[in-house]
Design a protein around this motif. Sequence first.
Motif, PDB file in Angstrom:
ATOM      1  N   VAL A 125      27.217 -12.711 -61.064  1.00 26.16           N
ATOM      2  CA  VAL A 125      26.761 -12.009 -59.869  1.00 26.16           C
ATOM      3  C   VAL A 125      26.158 -10.678 -60.312  1.00 26.16           C
ATOM      4  O   VAL A 125      26.778  -9.936 -61.090  1.00 26.16           O
ATOM      5  N   LEU A 126      24.964 -10.387 -59.848  1.00 32.22           N
ATOM      6  CA  LEU A 126      24.333  -9.092 -60.092  1.00 32.22           C
ATOM      7  C   LEU A 126      24.394  -8.268 -58.811  1.00 32.22           C
ATOM      8  O   LEU A 126      24.042  -8.756 -57.734  1.00 32.22           O
ATOM      9  N   VAL A 127      24.834  -7.019 -58.942  1.00 36.66           N
ATOM     10  CA  VAL A 127      24.951  -6.128 -57.792  1.00 36.66           C
ATOM     11  C   VAL A 127      24.114  -4.880 -58.059  1.00 36.66           C
ATOM     12  O   VAL A 127      24.389  -4.129 -58.997  1.00 36.66           O
ATOM     13  N   GLY A 128      23.091  -4.679 -57.236  1.00 40.05           N
ATOM     14  CA  GLY A 128      22.232  -3.509 -57.380  1.00 40.05           C
ATOM     15  C   GLY A 128      22.677  -2.364 -56.493  1.00 40.05           C
ATOM     16  O   GLY A 128      23.210  -2.567 -55.402  1.00 40.05           O
ATOM     17  N   SER A 162      17.692  -1.726 -53.814  1.00 39.43           N
ATOM     18  CA  SER A 162      18.794  -1.984 -54.735  1.00 39.43           C
ATOM     19  C   SER A 162      18.825  -3.454 -55.146  1.00 39.43           C
ATOM     20  O   SER A 162      19.127  -3.787 -56.300  1.00 39.43           O
ATOM     21  N   LYS A 163      18.486  -4.342 -54.214  1.00 40.68           N
ATOM     22  CA  LYS A 163      18.443  -5.766 -54.565  1.00 40.68           C
ATOM     23  C   LYS A 163      17.266  -6.069 -55.485  1.00 40.68           C
ATOM     24  O   LYS A 163      17.376  -6.905 -56.396  1.00 40.68           O
ATOM     25  N   LEU A 164      16.148  -5.372 -55.288  1.00 46.70           N
ATOM     26  CA  LEU A 164      15.006  -5.574 -56.173  1.00 46.70           C
ATOM     27  C   LEU A 164      15.336  -5.154 -57.604  1.00 46.70           C
ATOM     28  O   LEU A 164      14.846  -5.761 -58.567  1.00 46.70           O
ATOM     29  N   ARG A 165      16.161  -4.125 -57.759  1.00 45.65           N
ATOM     30  CA  ARG A 165      16.591  -3.750 -59.113  1.00 45.65           C
ATOM     31  C   ARG A 165      17.408  -4.877 -59.732  1.00 45.65           C
ATOM     32  O   ARG A 165      17.248  -5.210 -60.904  1.00 45.65           O
ATOM     33  N   ALA A 166      18.302  -5.460 -58.938  1.00 44.90           N
ATOM     34  CA  ALA A 166      19.084  -6.589 -59.442  1.00 44.90           C
ATOM     35  C   ALA A 166      18.175  -7.767 -59.790  1.00 44.90           C
ATOM     36  O   ALA A 166      18.404  -8.470 -60.783  1.00 44.90           O
ATOM     37  N   LEU A 197      21.777 -19.189 -64.905  1.00 39.86           N
ATOM     38  CA  LEU A 197      21.710 -19.575 -63.491  1.00 39.86           C
ATOM     39  C   LEU A 197      22.743 -18.749 -62.734  1.00 39.86           C
ATOM     40  O   LEU A 197      23.930 -18.766 -63.076  1.00 39.86           O
ATOM     41  N   PHE A 198      22.323 -18.036 -61.702  1.00 38.23           N
ATOM     42  CA  PHE A 198      23.168 -17.032 -61.063  1.00 38.23           C
ATOM     43  C   PHE A 198      23.901 -17.580 -59.845  1.00 38.23           C
ATOM     44  O   PHE A 198      23.395 -18.432 -59.115  1.00 38.23           O
ATOM     45  N   ARG A 199      25.068 -17.030 -59.635  1.00 39.15           N
ATOM     46  CA  ARG A 199      25.858 -17.371 -58.459  1.00 39.15           C
ATOM     47  C   ARG A 199      25.373 -16.589 -57.236  1.00 39.15           C
ATOM     48  O   ARG A 199      25.308 -17.120 -56.132  1.00 39.15           O
ATOM     49  N   GLU A 200      25.022 -15.306 -57.454  1.00 34.99           N
ATOM     50  CA  GLU A 200      24.580 -14.478 -56.335  1.00 34.99           C
ATOM     51  C   GLU A 200      23.850 -13.248 -56.865  1.00 34.99           C
ATOM     52  O   GLU A 200      24.186 -12.716 -57.929  1.00 34.99           O
ATOM     53  N   ILE A 201      22.858 -12.800 -56.111  1.00 37.15           N
ATOM     54  CA  ILE A 201      22.156 -11.553 -56.371  1.00 37.15           C
ATOM     55  C   ILE A 201      22.233 -10.734 -55.091  1.00 37.15           C
ATOM     56  O   ILE A 201      21.846 -11.214 -54.014  1.00 37.15           O
ATOM     57  N   THR A 202      22.733  -9.517 -55.161  1.00 38.05           N
ATOM     58  CA  THR A 202      22.903  -8.730 -53.952  1.00 38.05           C
ATOM     59  C   THR A 202      22.587  -7.269 -54.211  1.00 38.05           C
ATOM     60  O   THR A 202      22.559  -6.810 -55.363  1.00 38.05           O
ATOM     61  N   GLY A 203      22.335  -6.536 -53.144  1.00 34.20           N
ATOM     62  CA  GLY A 203      22.084  -5.106 -53.235  1.00 34.20           C
ATOM     63  C   GLY A 203      22.926  -4.364 -52.219  1.00 34.20           C
ATOM     64  O   GLY A 203      22.964  -4.748 -51.044  1.00 34.20           O
ATOM     65  N   LEU A 204      23.610  -3.322 -52.644  1.00 33.33           N
ATOM     66  CA  LEU A 204      24.491  -2.561 -51.755  1.00 33.33           C
ATOM     67  C   LEU A 204      23.933  -1.186 -51.423  1.00 33.33           C
ATOM     68  O   LEU A 204      24.670  -0.308 -50.965  1.00 33.33           O
ATOM     69  N   GLY A 205      22.641  -0.990 -51.642  1.00 33.61           N
ATOM     70  CA  GLY A 205      22.022   0.262 -51.243  1.00 33.61           C
ATOM     71  C   GLY A 205      22.674   1.468 -51.884  1.00 33.61           C
ATOM     72  O   GLY A 205      22.907   1.511 -53.088  1.00 33.61           O
ATOM     73  N   SER A 206      23.005   2.453 -51.058  1.00 31.56           N
ATOM     74  CA  SER A 206      23.568   3.710 -51.574  1.00 31.56           C
ATOM     75  C   SER A 206      25.088   3.729 -51.564  1.00 31.56           C
ATOM     76  O   SER A 206      25.700   4.790 -51.739  1.00 31.56           O
ATOM     77  N   GLU A 207      25.720   2.581 -51.391  1.00 32.24           N
ATOM     78  CA  GLU A 207      27.186   2.508 -51.412  1.00 32.24           C
ATOM     79  C   GLU A 207      27.718   2.873 -52.806  1.00 32.24           C
ATOM     80  O   GLU A 207      27.035   2.742 -53.814  1.00 32.24           O
ATOM     81  N   LEU A 208      28.955   3.337 -52.849  1.00 26.69           N
ATOM     82  CA  LEU A 208      29.690   3.607 -54.088  1.00 26.69           C
ATOM     83  C   LEU A 208      28.893   4.454 -55.086  1.00 26.69           C
ATOM     84  O   LEU A 208      28.686   4.063 -56.234  1.00 26.69           O
ATOM     85  N   PRO A 209      28.437   5.640 -54.681  1.00 27.91           N
ATOM     86  CA  PRO A 209      27.689   6.479 -55.618  1.00 27.91           C
ATOM     87  C   PRO A 209      28.571   6.937 -56.774  1.00 27.91           C
ATOM     88  O   PRO A 209      29.785   7.121 -56.622  1.00 27.91           O
ATOM     89  N   ARG A 223      20.923   4.596 -59.403  1.00 26.84           N
ATOM     90  CA  ARG A 223      20.062   3.407 -59.430  1.00 26.84           C
ATOM     91  C   ARG A 223      20.468   2.534 -60.605  1.00 26.84           C
ATOM     92  O   ARG A 223      20.026   2.735 -61.734  1.00 26.84           O
ATOM     93  N   ARG A 224      21.314   1.558 -60.334  1.00 23.05           N
ATOM     94  CA  ARG A 224      21.934   0.792 -61.417  1.00 23.05           C
ATOM     95  C   ARG A 224      22.189  -0.631 -60.964  1.00 23.05           C
ATOM     96  O   ARG A 224      22.155  -0.916 -59.759  1.00 23.05           O
ATOM     97  N   VAL A 225      22.455  -1.491 -61.931  1.00 23.01           N
ATOM     98  CA  VAL A 225      22.821  -2.883 -61.638  1.00 23.01           C
ATOM     99  C   VAL A 225      24.089  -3.215 -62.403  1.00 23.01           C
ATOM    100  O   VAL A 225      24.139  -3.063 -63.632  1.00 23.01           O
ATOM    101  N   GLU A 226      25.094  -3.673 -61.678  1.00 21.00           N
ATOM    102  CA  GLU A 226      26.350  -4.112 -62.289  1.00 21.00           C
ATOM    103  C   GLU A 226      26.312  -5.629 -62.493  1.00 21.00           C
ATOM    104  O   GLU A 226      25.648  -6.351 -61.755  1.00 21.00           O
ATOM    105  N   VAL A 227      27.078  -6.098 -63.479  1.00 20.27           N
ATOM    106  CA  VAL A 227      27.193  -7.513 -63.764  1.00 20.27           C
ATOM    107  C   VAL A 227      28.652  -7.937 -63.592  1.00 20.27           C
ATOM    108  O   VAL A 227      29.551  -7.351 -64.209  1.00 20.27           O
ATOM    109  N   TRP A 228      28.866  -8.941 -62.759  1.00 18.07           N
ATOM    110  CA  TRP A 228      30.210  -9.479 -62.527  1.00 18.07           C
ATOM    111  C   TRP A 228      30.229 -10.955 -62.921  1.00 18.07           C
ATOM    112  O   TRP A 228      29.220 -11.649 -62.773  1.00 18.07           O
ATOM    113  N   VAL A 229      31.373 -11.421 -63.406  1.00 13.00           N
ATOM    114  CA  VAL A 229      31.499 -12.821 -63.797  1.00 13.00           C
ATOM    115  C   VAL A 229      32.758 -13.434 -63.220  1.00 13.00           C
ATOM    116  O   VAL A 229      33.796 -12.776 -63.092  1.00 13.00           O
TER     117      VAL A 229
END
Length: 460
Positions: A392-395, A410-414, A427-439, A453-459
């Motif tokens: 899962v990528l979270v932007g 944020s999703k476009l960054r992801a 092959l990804f499970r999900e791509i999402t963007g959380l905007g300005s949440e959790l600065p 402006r970052r992208v986290e990776v979850w598995v």
Amino acid sequence: MPRALSYADRDLWGRTLSLLLIGFICYALPLSVFAALPASQGNQPVLRIQGSNTIGAKLGPELVKGLFEAQGLRDIRSEAGARENEQRIVGRQANGRSVIVEVAAHGSGTGFASLQNGSTDLAASSRPIKDSEAASLASLGDLHSPQSEQIIAIDGLAIIVHPGNPISALSVEQIAQLFSGEISDWAALGGKPGKVQAYARDDNSGTYDTFKELVLAPGGRALAASARRFESSNQLSDLVSGDPNGIGFIGLPYVRQAKAIAVAAGESHPMLPSTSLIATEDYPLARRLFIYNDPQLENPWARALIDFAHSPRGQAIVDSAGFIAQTVQAIKVAPETQMPSDYRQLAEQAQRLSVNFRFQEGSATLDNKAYRDLQRVMDYLKQHDKLRNKVVLVGFGDPKSDPERAALLSKLRAMAVRRELAKQGVLFREITGLGSELPVAANDQDSGRIRNRRVEVWVY
């Protein structure tokens, strides 16, 4: 007073000496790679490194020694150089010929000046090269390019006080007020009454440059004239740990006997300079450690040291020197009530990888570190069988006038990270963007918005 962060402590995942591939190089550096490296001529060095005290005091010499060992040199030792904070690393080849590397640690700025006048082969820096420095070195090539800018480790600026100081957390604003002299007594922050004594690195220090940029500059402040200044990180730390009214800033390996405090930036939670938070560069005062070289690098020892620093053996030395190695590990993050619901569900069911993808300033293009991180993440996913429907990528980003636009960006960054990893079969499970949440930084300055402006990776 801010509340200390509870879900990202250094004990969550510890360090490892079994490191993954770093960068676009092979899993090992065979000795044959270095077989043709020349010996010193007389007493002359084969390689000269000038710059950051943070790197040059320990990490740089240890990497040189590791390279010597990888090449099979014998009788490896350090000798005092011609001046304070200078070393000569000496080894002996099987044929008895000596190999000498000189390391001078007088501050990041001196490294770039030495590159310009030709008195060094590599510039060690605990901050990114300034535009003015890159311009002065333009005759060598583009010092901002991936060929010239090498991120060898991650570090965090620790804000340190006397072990008996009751204050455990400060905001970046409060830290700036303490070091500028606006707050002159600890009682103003709920501490024991006493006149604040600031300790700081000298003007040549990349550590000081980073501190100015991240702490003082946002409020237009200057370091108090009463601050005591030092070239040596160890000396600064030891004096703070002996001064009940002292406060200083230092690279993470130099905390020594002092007490590190948690730091909050903007709306972020206070964060201690823990391994996981520095690895992801979420900690407000996290920073990268660099080596800069001529893009047309011709010195074989310089090329060998750079490749060694990125290798598993080199990154093990980064770890043992007290810095944060650029390996990828899975971190279990404790879910908390203030998290968005989707993110909290991720924390409950998945693990976060110890890397964030970030971007060039004012661009949707991944930065130099991110391009190496792509391969590090790929190596992790392959090794742990996570290539298919496990990622899962979270932007994230900074606030916009329209929250929906912030979420879209944020999703476009992801998606930018997705494109690069998908090329290698993920092959990804999900791509999402959380905007300005959790600065993780304040949004009232460009430097903070860039960090957010970052992208986290979850598995899973």
